[in-house]
Design an enzyme around this catalytic site. Structure first.
Site, PDB file in Angstrom:
ATOM      1  N   GLU A  33      42.660  40.405   8.177  1.00 30.11           N
ATOM      2  CA  GLU A  33      43.696  41.365   7.810  1.00 30.11           C
ATOM      3  C   GLU A  33      43.262  42.764   8.200  1.00 30.11           C
ATOM      4  O   GLU A  33      42.177  43.216   7.848  1.00 30.11           O
ATOM      5  CB  GLU A  33      43.982  41.304   6.316  1.00 30.11           C
ATOM      6  CG  GLU A  33      44.887  42.415   5.790  1.00 30.11           C
ATOM      7  CD  GLU A  33      46.188  42.540   6.556  1.00 30.11           C
ATOM      8  OE1 GLU A  33      46.530  43.671   6.961  1.00 30.11           O
ATOM      9  OE2 GLU A  33      46.856  41.502   6.767  1.00 30.11           O
ATOM     10  N   GLY A  38      48.998  40.852   1.672  1.00 33.63           N
ATOM     11  CA  GLY A  38      50.363  40.790   1.168  1.00 33.63           C
ATOM     12  C   GLY A  38      51.427  41.201   2.157  1.00 33.63           C
ATOM     13  O   GLY A  38      52.612  40.940   1.941  1.00 33.63           O
ATOM     14  N   HIS A 436      81.160  29.313 -17.621  1.00 29.16           N
ATOM     15  CA  HIS A 436      81.872  30.564 -17.903  1.00 29.16           C
ATOM     16  C   HIS A 436      81.138  31.298 -19.025  1.00 29.16           C
ATOM     17  O   HIS A 436      80.692  30.682 -19.988  1.00 29.16           O
ATOM     18  CB  HIS A 436      83.302  30.260 -18.346  1.00 29.16           C
ATOM     19  CG  HIS A 436      84.046  31.469 -18.828  1.00 29.16           C
ATOM     20  ND1 HIS A 436      84.607  32.390 -17.981  1.00 29.16           N
ATOM     21  CD2 HIS A 436      84.281  31.922 -20.100  1.00 29.16           C
ATOM     22  CE1 HIS A 436      85.165  33.346 -18.690  1.00 29.16           C
ATOM     23  NE2 HIS A 436      84.987  33.087 -19.984  1.00 29.16           N
TER      24      HIS A 436
END
Length: 451
Positions: A33, A38, A436
């Site tokens: 990285e 992330g 509902h």
């Protein structure tokens, strides 16, 4: 030279999960990285921006309290330092959680540095050569900075750098009327800034159908956001009290400028040419339906492959590759139903084709549209802006796509995505019995209105 079973370049939403899956199978993997674990989602995308959206909505709801019989005395004030600190905290919790997860996983080595190909099976990181028979590229994308006169002479913001802003702009000009720009426009308007959105095209959110784009612009305009479309001549200069923006001959004094004109893949400095990995004219790595590049043993996942620009599509890229390589399955990118959301308020949830795309496909198309004012949940909360629309094939009864621009549209759209994924015909789904009062309860009625 260190040898591994797999090298993963980039720790976005696909890389870490794939590294762990492979390590669980007893493989020795290395995750490289360049900056932060992330990827975009954790550090400069979904997590921090939606945290800011939540703060902006809290301000909006507070100001509207009296409409619902809730009286709040005093001015609704925004503490931008607290807002920024909260977003940063959410990011750090996710980033640190990833670091802990990977650090506790036997078989996974994490190296921070820039990876560059030396051959098809070797990369150099921090002066050290790593080699593996399988290499997975998950390097993401970054904001595009357009060539506009004077832009390089002013201090402008991007979707990344604006996250460090802890003051409230007096007047924020946003260049670009697409998804990122519109989210920041409404967010900062609700914080209290004057907002001008500048879009070169004829309408905002131009990927959407015209009725959706028009409704989005109406929602923004109703909150006092100035949207300028068909902008041809845009330039900038330093002013006495901030920044002078010239727009088709009209001058504006603004305090801040956010550039939100798209993103480009981080593929230009990986040495892909050395490895012979093909890219398209925009720099996206060319992959097949199983995310393999033209070079055996190299795959590309996430934003850098041009097959999706979302956290969920990047994660699904991991799922496809893992299923095919580790579980002997036959998963393909073309099997997933495209879906995404625009996080203005109310949000837009989208699935499959637009009405325009369906009509141009040569199919006989059916369309049904209903206003959110028909939805009990929307009326009860006094948030009836927007509408629902679904598109279907008249012959096969296949649901081709849908748009829900309205309260909780980003959640309600999943009923349609699930139905499309399962191959459910609209004639079957129209007889479901939803709960509902919810937003989703209007979907069967919507489907019965096909014509």
């Amino acid at each position: 030279m260190r040898r591994f079973d797999a090298i993963l370049i980039g720790a976005g939403q696909a890389g870490p999960s794939l590294a762990v899956r492979m390590a669980e199978r007893g493989m020795k993997v290395v995750l490289v990285e360049r900056k932060f674990l992330g990827g975009t989602c954790v550090n400069s995308g979904c997590m921090p921006t939606k945290t800011l959206v939540a703060s902006a909505r809290a301000a909006y709801v507070s100001r509207r309290g009296a409409d619902l019989g809730v009286k709040i005395s005093g001015e609704i004030a925004i503490d931008m330092q607290v807002v920024r600190r909260r977003a940063h905290q959410i990011t750090m919790e996710a980033r640190n959680g990833l670091a802990e997860w990977l650090g506790n996983m036997d078989g996974v080595t994490t190296i921070y540095g820039h990876a560059r190909f030396e051959t098809t099976d070797r990369v150099c990181v921090n002066g050290e050569t790593l080699t593996a028979p399988r290499i997975f590229i998950n390097v993401g994308a970054r904001p595009v900075i357009p060539d506009l006169p004077g832009l390089e002479d002013i201090d402008h913001l991007t979707s990344t750098s604006i996250l460090t802003l802890d003051v409230l702009p007096r007047h924020l000009a946003i260049i670009g009327g697409s998804y990122i720009g519109l989210e920041f426009a409404q967010m900062y308007r609700r914080f209290g800034s004057e907002i001008t959105v500048v879009e070169r095209g004829a309408r905002v959110a131009s990927r959407e159908d015209e009725d959706v784009s028009d409704a989005i612009q109406e929602i923004l305009a109703a909150e006092g956001i100035d949207v300028r479309t068909n902008a041809n001549r845009i330039s900038f200069s330093r002013g006495e009290d901030g920044i002078r923006m010239s727009l088709d001959g009209a001058d504006f004094d603004v305090s801040h400028v956010l550039v939100a004109t798209g993103r480009r893949p981080n593929t230009d400095d990986l040495g892909l040419d050395i490895a012979g990995v093909a890219v398209d004219p925009r720099g996206y790595i060319v992959v097949d339906d199983k995310l393999a590049t033209n070079v055996a043993g190299i795959w590309a996942l996430g934003d850098c492959n041009g097959r999706g620009a979302f956290t969920h599509t990047s994660y699904n890229d991991f799922e496809i590759v893992a299923a095919n390589l580790l579980d002997d399955e036959d998963r393909k990118v073309s099997s997933r139903i495209p879906g995404y959301a625009l996080y203005i308020d109310p949000p837009l949830g989208r699935a499959g084709m637009t009405e325009r795309e369906a009509a141009s496909s040569g199919r006989k198309v059916l369309v049904s549209r209903r206003p959110m004012a028909r939805v009990g949940r929307a009326k009860e909360r006094d948030e009836t802006r927007g509408f629902m629309k679904v598109v279907a094939d008249a012959d096969t009864k296949e649901i081709l796509g849908a748009a829900i621009l309205g309260i909780e549209g980003d959640e309600a759209i999943h009923g349609v995505i699930d139905a499309m994924s399962a191959g459910t015909r609209y004639t079957d789904l129209q007889w479901s019995v939803p709960i509902h009062p919810t937003v989703s309860e209007l979907i069967p009625t919507l489907l019965r209105g096909m014509g």
